[in-house]
Design a protein around this motif. Structure first.
Motif, short mmCIF file in Angstrom:
data_model
loop_
_atom_site.label_atom_id
_atom_site.label_comp_id
_atom_site.label_asym_id
_atom_site.label_seq_id
_atom_site.Cartn_x
_atom_site.Cartn_y
_atom_site.Cartn_z
N GLU B 195 0.85 -1.21 0.00
CA GLU B 195 0.00 0.00 0.00
C GLU B 195 0.88 1.25 0.00
O GLU B 195 0.55 2.24 -0.64
CB GLU B 195 -0.91 0.11 1.23
N GLU B 196 1.98 1.18 0.74
CA GLU B 196 2.84 2.36 0.80
C GLU B 196 3.53 2.62 -0.54
O GLU B 196 3.58 3.75 -1.02
CB GLU B 196 3.89 2.19 1.89
N LEU B 197 4.05 1.55 -1.13
CA LEU B 197 4.71 1.73 -2.42
C LEU B 197 3.72 2.26 -3.45
O LEU B 197 4.04 3.13 -4.26
CB LEU B 197 5.28 0.39 -2.92
N LYS B 198 2.50 1.73 -3.39
CA LYS B 198 1.48 2.20 -4.35
C LYS B 198 1.24 3.69 -4.18
O LYS B 198 1.09 4.42 -5.15
CB LYS B 198 0.16 1.45 -4.11
N ARG B 199 1.18 4.13 -2.93
CA ARG B 199 0.94 5.55 -2.69
C ARG B 199 2.06 6.40 -3.27
O ARG B 199 1.82 7.43 -3.90
CB ARG B 199 0.83 5.79 -1.19
N LEU B 200 3.30 5.94 -3.08
CA LEU B 200 4.43 6.71 -3.59
C LEU B 200 4.35 6.87 -5.11
O LEU B 200 4.70 7.91 -5.67
CB LEU B 200 5.75 6.02 -3.24
N ILE B 201 3.89 5.82 -5.76
CA ILE B 201 3.80 5.84 -7.22
C ILE B 201 2.59 6.68 -7.67
O ILE B 201 2.69 7.49 -8.60
CB ILE B 201 3.72 4.39 -7.75
N ILE B 233 4.12 -4.04 -7.06
CA ILE B 233 2.80 -3.41 -6.96
C ILE B 233 2.05 -3.48 -8.28
O ILE B 233 1.15 -2.68 -8.55
CB ILE B 233 2.89 -1.96 -6.45
N GLY B 234 2.47 -4.42 -9.11
CA GLY B 234 1.64 -4.72 -10.27
C GLY B 234 1.95 -3.96 -11.54
O GLY B 234 1.17 -4.01 -12.49
N LEU B 235 3.07 -3.24 -11.60
CA LEU B 235 3.43 -2.63 -12.88
C LEU B 235 4.03 -3.73 -13.76
O LEU B 235 4.95 -4.42 -13.35
CB LEU B 235 4.45 -1.50 -12.70
N ASP B 236 3.46 -3.91 -14.95
CA ASP B 236 3.90 -5.02 -15.80
C ASP B 236 5.07 -4.66 -16.69
O ASP B 236 5.94 -5.46 -16.95
CB ASP B 236 2.73 -5.50 -16.66
N ASN B 237 5.01 -3.44 -17.19
CA ASN B 237 6.00 -3.08 -18.20
C ASN B 237 7.16 -2.29 -17.59
O ASN B 237 7.25 -1.07 -17.72
CB ASN B 237 5.30 -2.27 -19.30
N VAL B 238 8.05 -3.01 -16.89
CA VAL B 238 9.20 -2.35 -16.27
C VAL B 238 10.47 -2.89 -16.91
O VAL B 238 10.59 -4.08 -17.18
CB VAL B 238 9.24 -2.61 -14.74
#
Ligand code: SF4
Lengths: 601, 269
Positions: B195-201, B233-238
């Protein structure tokens, strides 16, 4: 996520922060506002006002980064708060925090997008940056010696905390003409009562045969492009009138302060324009009204429960005194009025402290301070109070390990430097670094051990705005730009003789000194003083004698000082001395460049 | 919600409890990325030492494949990697294994130091190694080369610099945004809670559909951690720009900086 978790053993009798200053909703709101701003849905000025109200300044030459000012009412910081600030500075800032001259902690170069995360983290330990910037009532200061000062009449800390509590988020303080500063001090000697909008010194008088607590209240002082020493409102203000007086002054300022001219809208200008007597009258009348109409409704909640001090570790074995210990004791430690206890000041460089050092400070506060916390001081420093005398060697050894045991804190070697070009938009010079350089030189030459210099100060601002408090320094400097032909070089204006005690006065301008000549100029002044001084005379008293025109035998006046320094400050051509044209911390040549001012010490 | 089997292949981190039971089952290979002398003083039981310097000496796919096979890792073997450097070195190795086509690799969610502070078992024995075969299926979609960056940025890709703030201010690839590696971990774990990483993004207006390219100072370690933080956190295209800023500078590509500010002088060191 791991089910097992790291456990830490901490003593269980640690005091917890008494007051939660934070509101986590404000962090959430900030994150929303940043998104709207980035999407162009709020205009720059509105966003800026909002950002400042929440304690985030723009950084030098860019709004994409902020300096977050964490308010520390009365300067009191608890170990868990220090550890949180350390963590936040590593995650979101530059791994360093900065202690300001108003007891705040500042985190620099935080991405605007992360400000809300810092606010959220702060809220976990009860801290806030709300109303730390902008046109509001700033951090309420209180002397780091309050409660332990041998000269104080009573401890003003509970009053400072109660005042901060009453004012934080209070609607009366959300859109003042400009910023507003309140300082509580312990006694006449230690503090800044005369250079704040409202300055307060504890005082007791006999009323009907009974001793009554109250304050001497000073109004309309302050440092800036134009500085003023404050006026005392009345002989004695009883404690019951404290809040009414503060409210009245804030109201009068809110109503009458100059909202048009940004450069002249601090309260001291209002006082100056309408004259002290008139201002005093208006305030006293206003107070009568406040007292009559509101006295039943509001009162200051002063928490006077006496604090139970913890038993801290008493050193069993006496360690052999570590190297440098006696020098440190002499220049960084004072006896408290309570027998058996001492107060130790940390010498920081321009207020900078690393995340690791903050963690060690937190641990040392747990181990060695009977009050289990520290205070930020008035001089970009950190103060350990309630240390048992016999624990001082251990405290010193702990500080030594992380480079925090430098001597010089209570001497002239403790040099103040505002942020200057390291982060401030208005800066013309790197005052921050210069202050560090001067301090290092002083320590190298062991000038901290010279009793003649001990009571004098050096303070440096990066522009005329005085965040570095140059005007109350024995030797003060503010930054500007000089020019020889087409070549620019960093230049300071030097002022002499400033002080903030009961004989408060602002330094008198002496002459201009190029940045790269500041160090030799200071040393030259010390040299002249040594050859001119009378028996037992200190540098600051000698400076006053000279300023008053009573100098001698050879250097009789300010003008004579100027004459003897003249040859040292001549600008060489760029071919003769390239380094002269480069400011500290730079490799390229010097240009005076500024952005829009939000002002930050 | 994704189904269990997908969850398994997409495992980014492994917690200590899970790792301990998998070590007992012998269903897993553990790689220790620390220096040999540190490894010899004690490591997680059954862990194989694979110092990062060995990888960096030659990280060509063929060489990496050789290592993989010599460690006894087959195509379907679960691999867990750890280090004592915030998970950054482990990330670089995990990413490299994925690049040559090994899917089932994850990061221990704490460092070796934290493992020890928890009082978990360690060993000084070296496991015996049996060579196995592993196929080579390069995954170019997770790698970015220098020439790829600017055109991708033009098309909306986000460039993320994972170095520390002061290094970033001093100079960076034009248009990059800074997410210092210190932002990614928590006090206990190499990565913050999701949740924290998602918020940062989200605070940075980056959507899960965005293409993101991470880079750091020289060898793709800090940015390797950045890569996994985003994947977690679910980003696919990295993608990882594995040669990072060191190569970028050596190629004399354009550089951006925060000028007219002496931010280094704020440091107390
Ligand atoms: S505005 Fe304040 S902080 Fe900035 S350079 Fe001037 S005096 Fe220093």
């Amino acid at each position: 996520m791991s089910k097992t978790s790291l456990s830490q053993s901490k003593p269980d009798n640690l005091p917890k922060p008494k007051i939660n200053w934070a509101k986590v909703e404000e962090a959430e709101r900030f994150a929303e506002m940043v998104k709207l701003f980035r999407q162009g849905k709020i205009n720059r000025d509105d966003f800026r006002r909002f950002r400042l109200q929440n304690g985030a300044y723009g950084s030098r030459m860019t709004d994409d980064y902020s300096m977050i000012r964490i308010k520390i009412p009365a300067g009191e910081v608890y170990p868990e708060q220090l550890e949180k600030i350390a963590e936040l500075s590593e995650s979101f800032s530059i791994g360093n925090a900065h202690v300001s001259t108003r007891q705040n902690f500042q985190l620099h170069w935080v991405a605007l997008e992360d400000v809300s995360e810092v606010m959220r983290g702060l809220s976990e330990v009860g801290l806030t940056s709300r109303e730390a910037c902008g046109n509001s009532i700033r951090n309420v200061m209180c002397s780091p010696l309050a409660g332990i000062c041998p000269d104080e009449i009573f401890d003003p800390t509970p009053y400072a905390i109660a005042t901060a509590r009453f004012l934080l988020r209070n609607p009366m303080n959300q859109s003042l003409p400009r910023k507003f500063k309140i300082n509580f001090t312990c006694c006449e000697k230690h503090g800044m009562a005369r250079i704040a909008d409202i300055g307060l010194i504890p005082y007791k008088v006999e009323v009907n045969g009974k001793l009554q607590n109250g304050f001497k209240i000073f109004l309309g002082g302050g440092l800036g492009a134009q500085s003023f020493v404050a006026h005392q409102l009345e002989e004695f203000t009883p404690e019951e009138d404290l809040l009414y007086t503060i409210i009245s002054v804030v109201r009068v300022y809110d109503r009458m302060g100059n909202r048009e001219n940004m450069a002249r809208n601090r309260m001291r200008y209002l006082v100056n324009e309408i004259g002290w007597e008139k201002f005093q009258n208006i305030v006293l009348k206003e107070r009568a009204v406040v007292r009559a109409t509101q006295s039943v409704v509001i009162k200051l909640e002063v928490d006077k429960t006496p604090e139970v001090l913890r038993k801290v570790s008493i050193s069993s074995e006496l360690p052999s005194h570590p190297q440098g210990f006696s020098r440190w004791i002499k220049s960084n430690v004072m006896k408290q009025k309570q027998p058996g206890y001492s107060v130790a000041f940390l010498t920081l460089e321009s207020g900078d402290v690393t995340a690791n050092q903050l963690r060690v400070i937190a641990d040392l506060a747990r181990d060695f301070s009977a009050e289990g916390r520290i205070r930020n001081g008035f001089a970009q420093d950190i103060v350990f109070r309630w240390v048992r005398d016999e624990d001082l060697p251990k405290l010193y050894a702990g500080l030594l390990e992380v480079g925090l045991a430098n001597p010089g804190s209570l001497t002239m070697a403790s040099v103040i430097g505002c942020s200057g070009t390291t982060s401030c938009n208005l800066a013309l010079t790197n005052s921050h670094r210069l202050a560090k350089e001067v301090q290092r030189k002083f320590l190298e030459l062991k000038l901290d051990e010279d009793d003649d210099l001990r009571s004098s100060t050096i303070k440096i601002s990066g522009c005329p705005n005085s965040c570095g408090q140059h005007e109350i320094a024995t030797i003060g400097f503010y930054g500007g730009g000089g020019r020889l032909g087409k070549d620019m070089y960093p230049l300071y204006t030097m002022q002499l003789g400033g002080r903030a005690d009961e004989k408060a006065m602002l330094g008198l301008t002496c002459m201009k000194v190029p940045a790269k000549r500041v160090m030799p100029t200071i040393l030259k002044i010390v040299e002249i003083f040594k050859s001119e001084k009378r028996d037992g005379e200190t540098l600051d008293s000698w400076v006053h004698r000279v300023i008053d025109g009573n100098g001698g035998p050879n250097v009789k006046s300010l003008n004579d000082i100027k004459e003897s320094l003249k040859s040292a400050v001549v600008a060489p051509t760029i071919d003769q001395d390239k380094d002269f044209y480069v400011d500290y911390g730079n490799d390229g040549s010097y240009h005076a460049r500024t952005g829009r001012g939000e002002c930050a010490a | 919600m994704c189904c269990l089997s997908k969850e398994k292949t997409a495992r980014i981190t492994t917690d200590a409890d899970t790792l301990r039971s998998e070590i007992r089952d012998k269903s897993i290979k553990v790689l220790d990325i620390r220096k040999e002398e540190d490894y010899k003083q004690g490591h997680i039981p059954e862990a194989i030492n694979f110092p990062l310097s060995n990888l960096l000496a030659d990280d060509s796919p063929d060489k990496v494949l050789q290592y993989t096979q010599s460690f006894g890792i087959e195509d379907e073997t679960s691999v867990v990697v750890y280090d004592d450097t915030f998970g950054a070195l482990a990330s670089r190795v995990a990413w490299t294994l994925q690049y040559i086509g090994h899917e089932d690799v994850s990061l221990l969610d704490i460092t070796y130091g934290a493992w020890r502070r928890l009082g978990l078992e360690t060993s000084i024995e070296m496991p015996s190694l049996n060579k196995k075969t592993h196929s080579l299926k390069l995954q170019p979609q997770i790698l970015a080369a220098a020439d790829y960056l600017m055109p991708a940025k033009e098309k909306g890709a986000v460039l993320v610099d994972n170095r520390e703030r002061l290094n970033f201010l001093e100079h960076h690839i034009p248009g990059a945004i800074n997410i210092p590696y210190r932002m990614l971990g928590s006090h206990q774990n190499i990565l913050r809670p999701k949740e924290e990483l998602k918020r940062l993004i989200q605070n940075r207006n980056i959507s899960t559909g965005s293409e993101v390219i991470t880079y750091c100072g020289s060898v793709g370690t800090l940015s390797g951690l950045g890569y996994y933080a985003l994947k977690s956190i679910g980003l696919d295209n990295v993608k990882l720009y594995v040669r990072s800023f060191k190569e970028w500078k050596s190629l004399d590509k354009p550089i951006e900086k925060q000028s007219d500010a002496n931010y280094w002088d704020l440091s107390a060191e």
